[in-house]
Enzyme design. Structure first.
Site, PDB file in Angstrom:
ATOM      1  NE  ARG A 151      41.297  -0.878  42.571  1.00  0.00           N
ATOM      2  CZ  ARG A 151      41.474  -2.211  42.496  1.00  0.00           C
ATOM      3  NH1 ARG A 151      40.627  -3.021  43.138  1.00  0.00           N
ATOM      4  NH2 ARG A 151      42.445  -2.723  41.783  1.00  0.00           N
ATOM      5  CG  ASP A 197      45.976  -7.213  40.879  1.00  0.00           C
ATOM      6  OD1 ASP A 197      46.041  -8.261  41.548  1.00  0.00           O
ATOM      7  OD2 ASP A 197      44.905  -6.608  40.674  1.00  0.00           O
TER       8      ASP A 197
END
Length: 541
Positions: free
Chosen positions: A175, A455
């Site tokens: 990603r 996160d």
């Protein structure tokens, strides 16, 4: 290498030349900041950066429309795309079964453990779980190159334990950062490059041949998109990069995270733009909740309750899931489920049992809805997630589950969940937000807090909820309004609690005052920062 010799121009020195590396020296950087990789990056930057900036400006214009009372809907100009009977290109064999995927940052030990985990795929993350220090970004590229070539190893300095890859490893997916994030350590013709283009170009140029030799390919997850035009930009980047490197078109495969409320109205269109390169869509649930708050932040009728109560059975989230599965399977694309943020609780068997039960129920819900796979953040959840999907999914995927009964309207996607705002919710947002930012500033983007793996996406929910509640004077369940004075008092008390929890040694080594100031500023200022990582990035090396 089969690259076109006239396609790319590269010069590293002196300053003012097309490519300038401003980051500090990193051991091994020459292995990945190769002439070919930087040539590709320069070519993509020159060709596409202006379009990227135009699309970011379009986001800002759209936000102003929403601030003025507009609501999103399905686009009339793309009705033919939604009505058509097209399908995406077939996906490679190692992406046919994706029932459990693990995600995590690109540090060396994490990559080895994740690839060795009993899962189908590993998403190596340069985005929400990676603090983009220059060292993290460059070392992440080195680590991935070593992993693909199976030369990676790690020795734990505390225990001496050696980590190496097993014979069988998960399929690697990468990603890159979103379109909004720059890479300030690299200038091209004096301009900061896109973090997304940097991550993509360096990885692809260095590894496409080794990936092919290993029987796999360059696979990506694409984050934070808000429109099909942003997907079109990625598709054009893919075409240009494949042509420049002599790679057959369609080799690159990408799964798009539907993690913004605006993208939810353009799922068909996003798949259509990427149909030659698509590997499906993913329910990026935490960023999706953040986006819902952010896009309607100036509307008092869009106040959300405590984060803990905004669960996937809420109507607006269930509708988003059902629409994604129906859309994907109609087009022959995988519909991936969301992240289980829980982590094993080693010192509390009863609490651990309860947490694992929640994971099991969540994964059963996803499998029963028709998802083809799901995400976990810790290897300890792999067996639970796999068993949940195995109990429902008898083949490699559920592409045959067409969900023809689903009929999701704009009103379904925009229904605001009701519930209480509590003082405990306020305090939790402060504690998580401050501690996450502090860890991020120290270079860690994936942080275990209170038995959850936090996160940037989950920290964004905390920050956005506090901003929304404060600026609209929301009332908590005890009837008291959320005022600046109350926020200040709670912030002081929660920082004291954090100091007590982490201890004096950790406190002295940390960046808690800086994190608290930044968190307070972003929460109390009149203008809402689109992403907390943008002002925080200015403080990173």
């Amino acid at each position: 290498m089969n690259a076109r010799p006239d396609a790319l121009v590269y010069s590293r020195e002196p300053a003012g030349s097309p490519v300038e590396i401003l980051g500090p020296p990193i051991d091994g950087s020459a292995e990945v900041l190769t002439p070919l990789a930087l040539q590709l990056l320069a070519s993509l930057h020159r060709r596409f950066n202006s379009r990227r900036l135009e699309l970011l400006a379009a986001r800002a214009r759209r936000q102003r429309e929403l601030d003025e009372g507009a609501l999103p809907g399905f686009l009339p100009e793309t009705a033919e795309v939604r009505a058509g009977d097209w399908r995406i290109a077939p996906v490679p064999a190692d992406l046919q079964d994706r029932r459990v995927e693990i995600t995590g940052p690109v540090d060396r030990k994490m990559i080895i453990n994740a690839l060795n985990a009993p899962v189908r795929c590993f998403m190596a993350d340069f985005e929400d779980s990676c603090a983009p220090t220059w060292e993290n970004i460059v070392r992440g590229q080195i680590n991935l190159a070593d992993a693909i070539r199976r030369t990676i190893s790690y020795v734990d300095p505390a225990t001496g334990k050696v980590y190496r890859l097993a014979d069988r490893t998960a399929t690697l997916i990468v990603r890159p950062r979103g379109w909004h994030l720059p890479e300030k350590h690299v200038l091209i013709n004096g301009e900061q490059v896109s973090g997304a283009l940097f991550d993509f170009a360096i990885y692809l140029a260095n590894n496409h041949e080794a990936l092919a030799r290993a029987g796999t390919g360059p696979y990506f997850y694409l984050p934070k998109m808000e429109s099909h035009l942003e997907a079109r930009l990625w598709n054009d980047v893919f075409l240009a990069a494949q042509d420049a490197l002599g790679i057959p078109r369609g080799t690159i495969k990408a799964t798009v995270l539907i993690e913004t409320i605006l993208a939810a109205f353009e799922m068909d269109e996003i798949l259509h733009e990427l149909r030659e390169h698509s590997a499906g869509l993913n329910c990026g649930r935490w960023d999706y909740i953040f986006s819902f708050i952010k896009k309607f932040r100036n509307r008092q009728d869009f106040l959300l309750p405590d984060r803990a109560s905004v669960t996937m059975d809420r109507h607006f989230l269930k509708s988003y899931v059902d629409l994604l599965i129906k859309t994907c399977h109609r087009r022959g694309a995988h519909a991936m489920g969301g992240m289980a943020a829980q982590i094993p609780i080693r010192d509390d068997p009863q609490g651990n049992d309860a947490a694992m039960a929640r994971v099991r129920a969540d994964k059963l819900r996803e499998a029963s809805a028709g998802h083809d796979g799901t995400w976990i953040a810790h290897p300890g959840l792999a067996t639970i997630a796999r068993e949940a999907f195995d109990s429902v999914m008898k083949g490699p995927n559920q592409l045959g589950v067409l969900r023809g009964e689903v009929n999701v309207t704009a009103q379904d996607l925009l229904r605001v969940p009701r519930g209480e705002i509590t003082e405990d919710g306020l305090r939790n947002c402060i504690r998580v937000g401050v501690q996450y930012i502090e860890a991020w500033l120290r270079g860690s983007g994936c942080v275990p807090l209170y038995n959850l793996m936090e996160d940037a996406a989950t920290a964004e929910i905390c920050r956005a909820q506090l901003w929304q509640w404060l600026h609209h004077g929301a009332r908590t369940s005890d009837g008291a309004p959320v005022t600046p004075e109350r926020f200040d008092r709670l912030l002081t008390e929660e920082i004291d609690r954090i100091h007590h929890e982490v201890g004096s040694e950790r406190l002295l080594k940390g960046l808690f005052p800086t994190a608290a100031r930044l968190f307070e500023q972003m929460t109390k200022q009149d203008e809402f920062d689109e992403f907390l990582t943008l002002p925080a990035y200015d403080l990173l090396d």
